[in-house]
Scaffold this active site. Structure first.
Site, PDB file in Angstrom:
ATOM      1  N   CYS A 169       0.824  -1.206   0.000  1.00 18.68           N
ATOM      2  CA  CYS A 169       0.000   0.000   0.000  1.00 18.68           C
ATOM      3  C   CYS A 169       0.860   1.259   0.000  1.00 18.68           C
ATOM      4  CB  CYS A 169      -0.867   0.028   1.248  1.00 18.68           C
ATOM      5  SG  CYS A 169      -1.893  -1.427   1.420  1.00 18.68           S
ATOM      6  N   GLY A 225      -0.699  -1.084   6.536  1.00 18.08           N
ATOM      7  CA  GLY A 225      -0.443  -1.916   7.716  1.00 18.08           C
ATOM      8  C   GLY A 225      -1.611  -2.847   7.972  1.00 18.08           C
TER       9      GLY A 225
END
Ligand code: M6R
Length: 612
Positions: free
Chosen positions: A2, A103
């Site tokens: 990401c 995360g």
């Protein structure tokens, strides 16, 4: 993995954010999204490439030019399939809070239940969505954006890099980091936040590295950093020493090809100022090792993942042979959970291009926790591994955008060579040998260039074998890790199954695979085990396998055993991996291009693996 980018300033945020997202594309992603803020939030998310998001924004026919604040995200799915819905930013049920998250939130099932009981409706399968609701809940409760974010963060277990917008606080972005990197760009009248400097560098090279467990409250023309206890932390503004040009393709078809071709130069950058002729050694001041440390160290443990693990294996061969220090090589993901046995006479060296790989970072922390001196070899200045190590060496390969590591690998190997010489000279390597090696290293860039000049011939071989379903890569000694690296490169970018093996080990199993459809790549240099590897080649030949040999210039005999020969210049064994890997990188590249694969962004892969 990401990627996050956020902007607050005077420009139209949409174009800054979209450009930023494109700079993050190389990290690997499956969907993207954007949230813009003036008096209201505007959110758009799309599965697939950033071009799909751009098209969606065009199709909406909404004038976005007035938005000067926003956050954006590229998602690499962990919880929930890649889809428009699961893409970030996530918006709270009230519609007031938008969050992008890198995360994994481990306690999200528990938090989800609590939020549902408080009336929030959960729309996605992601762990990230709950962050938006949680912040919304506490911002309402405490009637303050920053306090709400702080309290919400207290409830999260897991890792995060986040950027948050609130409709009630239109001139602010709040960002926070715990296990997922963030960097602040401080421009003239504008501030950016991103997970990676490449999204920022077009606008400013002045940056602030957000440290673990820090929160930054960004306003239009100022920012303030805090620790998680809400105490102010003053941070230095640092300069990035590369610019936007460095991360362009410079006329090459792919970043990977450009990076392969940069290796003659990147190796020089790795060595610059670090080789000492007079004393025949290397100077690596950043290691922070004192003379007494050299007498104390009885074992070196090299820890890494993927390609970096292969450079660690090369390090093992070199350090043991030349410096005579026992070396263990560990996969970071295994080391961190095995309750490793470490003693004060151990030295741990973690190797990571990105300096952000979650497993490698966890291994570093485990070793430090056990009181061992930990060094980091990383390519990214200011990365978490660089900041948390007791000392280290930057590999100075320059930004590597292609997901498949090439120049970063050769620079890591160069660092291993310099570490080897430094240790060996402290022990029993003679001055003369050290000086000779230093001289040879200085000639390496020309030799690497000569390998690059053979690209045309390598391409021809690639075209012959581009339809193969399997490949076997064999090497012995220090060429065994090169064989592993060659196989990994091919797998990563062409999706062909490939295995690397120690050549002599082949007869204990992989020999069963050999038939006329199996290309076998032998790294067969003229060295002390040359005769043995020729025997291994005959074993393959006898079973109809096709042989591509990487051989020493002038070795005509090998033509009797191989279908194709790629010659590398005669070079000291210590330096040879830096030459033998180049044709393997090129071979993978040309095969992948011929198969129509996305060379720079192979499916499912991420440049920097920041989750477990
Ligand atoms: O950034 P790191 O060196 O820690 O990354 C480790 C691996 O994820 C990385 O080398 C990976 O194997 C690459 N895709 C190799 O091309």
């Amino acid at each position: 993995m990401c990627g996050i980018v956020g902007y607050i300033g005077t420009k139209a945020a949409t174009s800054v954010l979209l450009k930023g997202l494109k700079r993050l594309e190389y990290r690997g992603y499956d969907s993207s999204g954007i949230a813009l803020l003036n008096s209201h939030l505007f959110v758009c998310k799309k599965k697939g490439k950033i071009a799909s998001l751009e098209n969606e924004l065009i199709d909406l026919k909404t004038d976005l030019s007035g938005y000067t604040v926003g956050i954006a995200h590229t998602r690499w799915a962990t919880h929930g399939e890649p889809s428009d819905l699961n893409a970030h930013p996530h918006v709270s049920s009230s519609g007031k809070i938008a969050v992008v998250h890198n995360g994994i939130i481990e306690n999200f099932p528990l938090l989800r239940e609590k939020l549902i009981s408080k009336g929030y409706s959960i729309k996605t399968q992601t762990d990230s969505e709950i962050i938006a609701h949680l912040i919304d809940y506490y911002v309402c409760k405490y009637e303050d954006f920053l306090t709400g974010v702080f309290v919400a963060l207290e409830k999260l277990e897991g890792t995060y890099g986040i950027a948050v917008l609130s409709e009630d606080y239109p001139d602010r972005i709040i960002a926070a980091r715990n296990g997922s990197p963030l960097i602040l760009g401080v421009g003239e009248g504008e501030i950016l936040i991103a997970s990676d400097a490449s999204a920022i560098v077009e606008y400013t090279r002045r940056v602030v590295y957000i440290d673990e467990r820090e929160v930054v409250d960004i306003q239009r023309d100022s920012y303030q950093t805090y620790d998680l206890l809400q105490k102010r932390v003053d941070k230095c503004v640092e300069d990035i020493d590369w610019d936007i040009e460095t991360i362009g393709k410079k006329g090459y078809d792919h970043f990977m090809l450009k990076e392969i071709y940069e290796q003659a130069e990147s190796i020089q950058n790795t060595c610059r100022g670090r080789l000492l002729h007079e004393t025949g050694t290397s100077r690596l001041d950043g290691l922070n090792l004192k003379n007494e440390d050299f007498t104390r160290i009885e074992r070196i443990i090299l820890i890494a993942c993927g390609t970096s693990w292969h450079s660690a294996l090369i390090g093992e061969y070199l350090i043991e042979e030349y410096a005579r220090i026992p070396v263990d090589v560990e996969y970071a993901s295994e080391f961190r959970y095995k309750n490793p046995i470490l003693t004060p006479s151990d030295l741990v060296i973690v190797i990571s291009q990105s300096g952000e790989t979650a497993d490698t970072l966890a291994a570093l922390r485990e070793a430090k926790q056990k009181g061992v001196h930990v060094l980091g070899v990383t390519n990214i200045v200011g990365s978490t591994i660089a900041r948390e190590s007791d000392g280290g060496v930057y590999s100075h390969a320059g930004p590597e955008i292609g997901v498949a590591s090439t120049k970063a690998f050769t620079s890591q190997v160069m660092v291993m060579i310099m570490i080897t010489i430094m240790f060996a000279r402290k022990y029993d390597m003679s001055l003369e040998t050290g000086q000779l090696l230093v001289e040879k290293i200085e000639k390496l860039p020309n030799l690497i260039q000569s390998m690059l000049d053979t690209a045309h011939d390598i391409k021809k071989i690639a075209l012959i074998y581009s339809n193969a379903s399997n490949f076997l890569y064999l090497g012995r000694g220090v060429q065994f890790p090169v064989a592993l690296e060659g196989a990994l490169k091919l797998k990563e970018i062409s999706y062909i199954h490939a295995e690397g093996y120690p050549a002599a080990e082949m007869k204990h199993g992989p020999i069963a695979l050999i038939d006329e459809n199996l290309p076998v790549i032998f790294i067969a240099l003229k060295d002390s085990i040359y005769g043995k590897i020729i025997s291994n080649m005959q074993e393959v030949r006898a079973r109809g396998g096709k042989i591509i040999a990487i051989a020493t210039e002038g070795d005509d005999l090998i033509r009797d055993y191989a279908d194709h020969v790629i010659y590398v210049p005669q070079v000291d064994r210590m330096l040879s991996p830096l030459l033998t890997v180049v044709p393997l990188q090129l071979l993978s590249y040309y095969i992948a291009v011929e198969r129509g694969c996305n060379v720079d962004q192979p499916r499912n892969l991420a440049k920097s693996v920041t989750v477990e």
